[in-house]
Design a protein around this motif. Structure first.
Motif, PDB file in Angstrom:
ATOM      1  N   TYR A  55      -1.978   4.198  10.718  1.00  0.00           N
ATOM      2  CA  TYR A  55      -1.443   4.468   9.394  1.00  0.00           C
ATOM      3  C   TYR A  55      -1.852   5.881   9.014  1.00  0.00           C
ATOM      4  CZ  TYR A  55      -1.452  -0.537   9.869  1.00  0.00           C
ATOM      5  OH  TYR A  55      -1.274  -1.802  10.363  1.00  0.00           O
ATOM      6  N   VAL A  56      -0.877   6.665   8.541  1.00  0.00           N
ATOM      7  CA  VAL A  56      -1.104   8.083   8.316  1.00  0.00           C
ATOM      8  C   VAL A  56      -0.605   8.468   6.923  1.00  0.00           C
ATOM      9  CG1 VAL A  56      -0.570  10.396   9.168  1.00  0.00           C
ATOM     10  CG2 VAL A  56      -0.780   8.517  10.778  1.00  0.00           C
ATOM     11  N   ASP A  96       3.338  17.119   6.228  1.00  0.00           N
ATOM     12  CA  ASP A  96       2.262  17.233   7.211  1.00  0.00           C
ATOM     13  C   ASP A  96       1.300  16.059   7.099  1.00  0.00           C
ATOM     14  OD1 ASP A  96       3.193  19.775   8.109  1.00  0.00           O
ATOM     15  OD2 ASP A  96       2.198  20.718   6.389  1.00  0.00           O
ATOM     16  N   GLN A  97       0.732  15.683   8.223  1.00  0.00           N
ATOM     17  CA  GLN A  97      -0.294  14.639   8.228  1.00  0.00           C
ATOM     18  C   GLN A  97      -1.534  15.150   7.517  1.00  0.00           C
ATOM     19  OE1 GLN A  97      -1.028  12.624  11.971  1.00  0.00           O
ATOM     20  NE2 GLN A  97      -3.214  12.499  11.516  1.00  0.00           N
ATOM     21  N   ASP A  98      -2.082  14.332   6.639  1.00  0.00           N
ATOM     22  CA  ASP A  98      -3.295  14.695   5.903  1.00  0.00           C
ATOM     23  C   ASP A  98      -4.451  13.861   6.442  1.00  0.00           C
ATOM     24  OD1 ASP A  98      -5.143  15.651   4.124  1.00  0.00           O
ATOM     25  OD2 ASP A  98      -4.344  14.576   2.397  1.00  0.00           O
ATOM     26  N   GLY A  99      -5.336  14.487   7.173  1.00  0.00           N
ATOM     27  CA  GLY A  99      -6.508  13.800   7.693  1.00  0.00           C
ATOM     28  C   GLY A  99      -6.215  13.030   8.967  1.00  0.00           C
ATOM     29  N   GLU A 100      -7.202  12.264   9.353  1.00  0.00           N
ATOM     30  CA  GLU A 100      -7.116  11.466  10.573  1.00  0.00           C
ATOM     31  C   GLU A 100      -6.376  10.160  10.283  1.00  0.00           C
ATOM     32  OE1 GLU A 100      -8.238  12.434  13.621  1.00  0.00           O
ATOM     33  OE2 GLU A 100      -8.624  14.336  12.629  1.00  0.00           O
ATOM     34  N   PRO A 101      -5.758   9.572  11.300  1.00  0.00           N
ATOM     35  CA  PRO A 101      -5.097   8.279  11.084  1.00  0.00           C
ATOM     36  C   PRO A 101      -6.101   7.161  10.830  1.00  0.00           C
ATOM     37  CG  PRO A 101      -4.847   9.002  13.377  1.00  0.00           C
ATOM     38  CD  PRO A 101      -5.590  10.067  12.650  1.00  0.00           C
ATOM     39  N   PHE A 102      -5.624   6.143  10.158  1.00  0.00           N
ATOM     40  CA  PHE A 102      -6.386   4.918   9.948  1.00  0.00           C
ATOM     41  C   PHE A 102      -5.855   3.879  10.932  1.00  0.00           C
ATOM     42  CE2 PHE A 102      -6.129   7.088   5.864  1.00  0.00           C
ATOM     43  CZ  PHE A 102      -7.455   7.086   5.445  1.00  0.00           C
ATOM     44  N   TYR A 103      -6.726   3.010  11.407  1.00  0.00           N
ATOM     45  CA  TYR A 103      -6.303   1.988  12.357  1.00  0.00           C
ATOM     46  C   TYR A 103      -6.363   0.581  11.776  1.00  0.00           C
ATOM     47  CZ  TYR A 103      -6.359   5.828  15.580  1.00  0.00           C
ATOM     48  OH  TYR A 103      -6.093   7.034  16.175  1.00  0.00           O
ATOM     49  N   ILE A 124       2.771   6.299   6.197  1.00  0.00           N
ATOM     50  CA  ILE A 124       3.656   5.836   7.257  1.00  0.00           C
ATOM     51  C   ILE A 124       2.854   5.044   8.286  1.00  0.00           C
ATOM     52  CG2 ILE A 124       5.311   7.718   6.965  1.00  0.00           C
ATOM     53  CD1 ILE A 124       4.142   8.944   9.556  1.00  0.00           C
ATOM     54  N   GLN A 125       3.575   4.211   9.006  1.00  0.00           N
ATOM     55  CA  GLN A 125       2.973   3.392  10.049  1.00  0.00           C
ATOM     56  C   GLN A 125       3.567   3.835  11.377  1.00  0.00           C
ATOM     57  OE1 GLN A 125       3.901  -0.778   9.704  1.00  0.00           O
ATOM     58  NE2 GLN A 125       2.239  -1.365  11.046  1.00  0.00           N
ATOM     59  N   ARG A 126       2.700   4.127  12.329  1.00  0.00           N
ATOM     60  CA  ARG A 126       3.130   4.461  13.686  1.00  0.00           C
ATOM     61  C   ARG A 126       2.670   3.342  14.596  1.00  0.00           C
ATOM     62  NH1 ARG A 126       0.601  10.458  13.759  1.00  0.00           N
ATOM     63  NH2 ARG A 126       1.993  11.425  12.261  1.00  0.00           N
ATOM     64  N   MET A 127       3.577   2.904  15.443  1.00  0.00           N
ATOM     65  CA  MET A 127       3.241   1.807  16.341  1.00  0.00           C
ATOM     66  C   MET A 127       3.194   2.317  17.778  1.00  0.00           C
ATOM     67  SD  MET A 127       5.461  -1.267  14.801  1.00  0.00           S
ATOM     68  CE  MET A 127       5.650  -1.404  13.042  1.00  0.00           C
ATOM     69  N   GLY A 128       2.072   2.058  18.429  1.00  0.00           N
ATOM     70  CA  GLY A 128       1.935   2.363  19.840  1.00  0.00           C
ATOM     71  C   GLY A 128       2.060   1.092  20.656  1.00  0.00           C
ATOM     72  N   ASP A 129       1.844   1.201  21.949  1.00  0.00           N
ATOM     73  CA  ASP A 129       1.938   0.029  22.810  1.00  0.00           C
ATOM     74  C   ASP A 129       0.873  -1.005  22.484  1.00  0.00           C
ATOM     75  OD1 ASP A 129       4.126   1.051  24.118  1.00  0.00           O
ATOM     76  OD2 ASP A 129       2.934   1.971  25.716  1.00  0.00           O
ATOM     77  N   LEU A 166       0.835  -1.203   0.000  1.00  0.00           N
ATOM     78  CA  LEU A 166       0.000   0.000   0.000  1.00  0.00           C
ATOM     79  C   LEU A 166       0.867   1.250   0.000  1.00  0.00           C
ATOM     80  CD1 LEU A 166      -2.793  -1.088   2.503  1.00  0.00           C
ATOM     81  CD2 LEU A 166      -2.926  -1.014   0.005  1.00  0.00           C
ATOM     82  N   GLN A 167       1.947   1.219   0.757  1.00  0.00           N
ATOM     83  CA  GLN A 167       2.859   2.361   0.799  1.00  0.00           C
ATOM     84  C   GLN A 167       3.486   2.593  -0.577  1.00  0.00           C
ATOM     85  OE1 GLN A 167       6.639   1.959   2.896  1.00  0.00           O
ATOM     86  NE2 GLN A 167       6.310   3.991   3.807  1.00  0.00           N
ATOM     87  N   ALA A 168       3.912   1.527  -1.230  1.00  0.00           N
ATOM     88  CA  ALA A 168       4.514   1.646  -2.562  1.00  0.00           C
ATOM     89  C   ALA A 168       3.512   2.230  -3.557  1.00  0.00           C
ATOM     90  CB  ALA A 168       5.014   0.288  -3.039  1.00  0.00           C
ATOM     91  N   ALA A 169       2.263   1.805  -3.479  1.00  0.00           N
ATOM     92  CA  ALA A 169       1.238   2.334  -4.378  1.00  0.00           C
ATOM     93  C   ALA A 169       1.056   3.831  -4.166  1.00  0.00           C
ATOM     94  CB  ALA A 169      -0.086   1.602  -4.155  1.00  0.00           C
TER      95      ALA A 169
END
Length: 72
Positions: free
Chosen positions: A32-33, A40-47, A22-27, A9-12
């Motif tokens: 996915y943003v 800048d971040q565009d919109g809300e993150p996806f989970y 990008i992927q952000r990992m929490g605890d 998906l990132q490559a596309a």
């Protein structure tokens, strides 16, 4: 459920748009943003990756790119 990995998906997104994914990992979660060309971040993150796929497939070039991946 998506049939694509985060890397696909990132490559596309990177190959077909001026954006990055990008992927952000929490605890206890991953998010996915989409990042615009200015960093800048565009919109809300996806989970969920399936939500990312649904959103980015609105772009015809991304949709065709992903279609080619599953056609191979």
């Amino acid at each position: 459920m998506t049939t694509f990995t985060f890397d696909q998906l990132q490559a596309a997104v990177q190959d077909c748009t001026s954006y990055d994914l990008i992927q952000r990992m929490g605890d206890d979660y991953d998010e996915y943003v989409l990042i615009d060309p200015y960093g800048d971040q565009d919109g809300e993150p996806f989970y969920e990756l399936s939500d990312v796929e649904d959103f980015i497939r609105n772009n015809d070039q991304v949709d065709a790119y992903l279609y080619e991946l599953v056609s191979k």
